[in-house]
Design a protein around this motif. Structure first.
Motif, mmCIF file in Angstrom:
data_model
loop_
_atom_site.group_PDB
_atom_site.id
_atom_site.type_symbol
_atom_site.label_atom_id
_atom_site.label_comp_id
_atom_site.label_asym_id
_atom_site.label_seq_id
_atom_site.Cartn_x
_atom_site.Cartn_y
_atom_site.Cartn_z
ATOM 1 N N TYR A 48 14.510 8.724 -27.627
ATOM 2 C CA TYR A 48 15.536 9.755 -27.415
ATOM 3 C C TYR A 48 16.728 9.185 -26.649
ATOM 4 C CZ TYR A 48 17.678 13.943 -25.368
ATOM 5 O OH TYR A 48 18.557 14.917 -24.957
ATOM 6 N N ASP A 99 19.436 12.580 -18.265
ATOM 7 C CA ASP A 99 18.010 12.806 -18.038
ATOM 8 C C ASP A 99 17.463 11.637 -17.226
ATOM 9 O OD1 ASP A 99 15.437 14.031 -18.351
ATOM 10 O OD2 ASP A 99 16.148 14.844 -20.258
ATOM 11 N N HIS A 100 16.150 11.709 -16.888
ATOM 12 C CA HIS A 100 15.592 10.644 -16.047
ATOM 13 C C HIS A 100 15.612 9.309 -16.783
ATOM 14 C CE1 HIS A 100 11.577 10.760 -18.070
ATOM 15 N NE2 HIS A 100 11.830 12.058 -18.182
ATOM 16 N N ASP A 102 13.716 6.804 -17.397
ATOM 17 C CA ASP A 102 12.664 6.260 -18.253
ATOM 18 C C ASP A 102 12.161 7.295 -19.257
ATOM 19 O OD1 ASP A 102 11.491 7.873 -16.391
ATOM 20 O OD2 ASP A 102 9.862 6.497 -15.867
ATOM 21 N N ILE A 103 13.042 8.219 -19.649
ATOM 22 C CA ILE A 103 12.642 9.217 -20.635
ATOM 23 C C ILE A 103 12.359 8.584 -21.989
ATOM 24 C CG2 ILE A 103 14.994 9.769 -21.380
ATOM 25 C CD1 ILE A 103 14.074 12.679 -21.657
ATOM 26 N N SER A 104 12.961 7.431 -22.267
ATOM 27 C CA SER A 104 12.732 6.747 -23.544
ATOM 28 C C SER A 104 12.981 5.256 -23.371
ATOM 29 C CB SER A 104 13.660 7.307 -24.621
ATOM 30 O OG SER A 104 15.000 6.938 -24.360
ATOM 31 N N THR A 107 16.766 4.505 -22.801
ATOM 32 C CA THR A 107 17.316 4.581 -21.447
ATOM 33 C C THR A 107 16.758 3.485 -20.551
ATOM 34 O OG1 THR A 107 15.597 6.203 -20.865
ATOM 35 C CG2 THR A 107 17.711 7.060 -21.610
ATOM 36 N N ARG A 230 7.783 15.697 -21.194
ATOM 37 C CA ARG A 230 9.215 15.376 -21.142
ATOM 38 C C ARG A 230 9.663 14.884 -19.773
ATOM 39 N NH1 ARG A 230 8.352 20.710 -20.760
ATOM 40 N NH2 ARG A 230 9.552 21.988 -19.268
ATOM 41 N N GLY A 231 8.906 15.203 -18.713
ATOM 42 C CA GLY A 231 9.278 14.754 -17.377
ATOM 43 C C GLY A 231 8.684 13.418 -16.991
ATOM 44 N N SER A 233 7.466 9.213 -18.063
ATOM 45 C CA SER A 233 7.957 8.046 -18.792
ATOM 46 C C SER A 233 7.513 8.111 -20.250
ATOM 47 C CB SER A 233 7.420 6.766 -18.146
ATOM 48 O OG SER A 233 7.620 5.645 -18.989
ATOM 49 N N TRP A 234 8.329 7.565 -21.137
ATOM 50 C CA TRP A 234 7.997 7.525 -22.562
ATOM 51 C C TRP A 234 6.701 6.774 -22.825
ATOM 52 C CZ3 TRP A 234 7.505 2.897 -25.233
ATOM 53 C CH2 TRP A 234 7.985 1.749 -24.589
#
Length: 572
Positions: A48, A99-100, A102-104, A107, A230-231, A233-234
């Motif tokens: 994402y 967003d944070h 390490d969401i994906s 990022t 979603r909150g 790490s991927w």
């Protein structure tokens, strides 16, 4: 020991096509669709790309300056009173995300701006790996069996997807993604072949529709995982998705090898063991099953001593001819003679070169290839850009996946009623018109939600077309050319799927670009399919000479669909 000459379709008919044994086998094949599609589509969430801007914390130009952070550059105005004078700087210190961090993996490794193509490349490598897997596993499964390839691919898929969670670099991640694509294709290929070979011809269409429903279930399963995690790490999301395949570690003991493959390869002891197990599970007697199968085979012959089948021995260059003898309940299929001159019985084998060098077949094949490119490019492209549509990204992805259930239902209702050709044309036209509408709404109005609705309808159309073209392609080519035909179509599909991840990149530069590409291809393909022959209810030829005549007599724009119900497609 059972006779190798027994008709496997008749075996399944006698055992009852949807008996307990067959359902038990089929469930594992349909379940395997879920991890396949999960790991093909996981990048929608693990890749994402949220909103982002350059970091400016390191810049200090004094109180009179103005620093303006943009996506891929920084504008510095030395004097706030003179905005015509500015300096442009690169994002050397990285990016701030909405967003944070390490969401994906996008990022985490800053795969934006000049590195944006690397994110799409990682998904393209998965789809390219599919092509590699198809090339490798097709011959291996024919030689060593469906089950070993199925289990090995699934176990390796589990291990590879789990290993992604600890890979520290993009390079390692990209390599593993390619290998994941190869294992997905091995698992997918053997699952489809296995469930086709576990049912008689008249029920295989239902297996394909249920397979599509299982595929769709795999798509929408990703949504709750992505939303609930979603909150985090991927990497945690990737680990959770990989654990769905944990049962692969014991899968070897859960289902049997394909009975059709065992009998075709002379492994009669193993075939008898499988058949005895199936008869017991379906509460039937093994000997009674064999007796009924032989009676069915004999009943197909209208006159006594009419030819039933010919089995070739390539080493001795002779043919064993089987005839019926007797008309009572003990009718058997017996050997009556051997023929040394087998040329009259031999069915020639054809290759891709035959397709290329035969003008009429090449003409039809080029149309089929274009349709496969269109389907794969549009199907994967729409799914992968779902997160960038107006509205909640989780709901968008869910609806784009769930709409495929309606595609499966519509395909089931249409294929035998209006014909293969008209069904494909209808689905392609629906996809093209809906995507054109969505593009125009998006460009000329501010109704983003309405545009998303038409994108979802477009996904419904392209899914129906993609599923229908599998069956249609198998009928365009006769049995001895089907592998070559599918091989070429598979290559074309890989071209479309490998390009599909870059639809998002095109959309960043030209908002209406993906919509125009998808629409143009869908509408063009729907027109080209008009020139193909209708195959519903038509018995296909087996030689090039017969094929040329058949194409001429049944060419497109001249032949309507046969609406006859209950048609089988294995009269080839």
């Amino acid at each position: 020991m059972i006779d190798q000459n027994l008709d496997v379709d008749d075996i399944w008919r006698v055992l009852r096509p949807w008996g307990r044994y067959q359902i038990g086998q089929l469930v594992f094949m349909w379940l395997a669709m879920i991890p396949c599609v999960i790991h093909l589509m996981a990048s929608v969430f693990i890749g994402y790309r949220p909103g982002y801007r350059c970091k400016t914390d390191h810049l200090n130009y004094g109180n009179m300056s103005v620093i303006q952070a943009q996506q891929c550059s920084i504008k510095v105005y030395p004097n706030a009173s003179d905005l015509s004078d500015f300096e442009t700087k690169t994002c050397d210190s990285g990016y701030n995300y909405d967003d944070h961090v390490d969401i994906s993996f996008v990022t985490e490794w800053d795969l934006v701006c000049t590195g944006a193509e690397m994110a799409e490349l990682s998904q393209a490598l998965v789809l390219l790996g599919q092509g590699f897997g198809g090339f490798i596993f097709t011959s291996i499964s024919d030689k060593f069996g469906r089950k070993p390839v199925h289990v090995t691919s699934h176990v390796l898929l589990f291990l590879l997807t789990a290993s992604v969670t600890v890979i520290p670099s993009y390079t390692g991640f990209a390599i593993v993604r390619f290998l994941i694509g190869a294992m997905v294709e091995g698992l997918l290929l053997t699952s489809v072949v296995q469930y086709v070979e576990t049912l008689p011809v008249e029920w295989r269409f239902c297996a394909e529709v249920i397979g599509l429903a299982s595929w769709t279930t795999g798509i929408i399963i990703v949504t709750p995982f992505g939303y609930l995690m979603r909150g985090l790490s991927w990497r945690y999301l990737q680990l959770a998705l990989s654990l769905i395949s944990t049962y692969s570690l014991i899968e070897y003991w859960l289902f049997d090898e394909s009975l059709r493959w065992l009998m075709a390869n002379g492994k009669l002891k193993e075939a008898e063991r499988v058949l005895r197990k199936a008869a017991k599970r379906n509460k039937m007697e093994f000997d009674e099953v064999i007796k009924q199968v032989k009676e069915r085979m004999a009943a197909k012959v209208s006159n006594e001593n009419e030819l039933t089948s010919v089995v070739f021995d390539p080493e001795k260059k002779e043919a064993t001819v089987y005839m019926t003898s007797g008309n009572d309940s003990d009718t058997k299929v017996e050997l009556i003679k051997k023929i040394e001159n087998v040329d009259q019985y031999q069915v020639k084998s054809y290759s891709m070169w035959t397709i290329i060098t035969t003008p009429r077949i090449l003409f039809n094949s080029v149309i089929i290839w274009i349709v496969w490119v269109t389907n794969s490019l549009t199907y994967y492209g729409l799914t992968l850009i779902s997160a960038s549509l107006v509205g909640d990204r989780f709901l968008n992805y869910f609806f784009i996946g769930a709409i495929e259930y309606l595609s499966a239902l519509m395909e089931f209702l249409l294929l035998n009623r209006i014909g293969r050709r008209r069904t494909v044309i209808l689905f392609l036209a629906i996809a093209g018109v809906c995507l054109l509408t969505a593009t125009m709404i998006s460009v000329f109005t501010g109704l983003g939600g309405l545009a998303t609705f038409f994108v979802i309808l477009g996904k419904w159309g392209i899914t129906g077309s993609f599923s229908s073209i599998f069956l249609y392609t198998s009928e365009i080519y006769p049995t001895n050319m089907r592998n070559a035909g599918y091989g070429c179509a598979s290559v074309a599909a890989r071209v479309g799927s490998v390009l599909s991840p870059f639809a998002a990149t095109l959309g960043n530069y030209v908002k209406w670009g993906p919509g125009v590409v998808f629409t143009s291809l869908c509408l063009l393909s729907s027109i080209l399919v008009l020139f193909l022959p209708e195959t519903t209810g038509k018995q296909l030829p087996t030689t090039i000479e017969e094929l040329k005549t058949w194409y001429k007599e049944n060419k497109g724009l001249k032949f309507g669909a046969n609406k006859k119900k209950g048609i089988t497609n294995e009269e080839i």
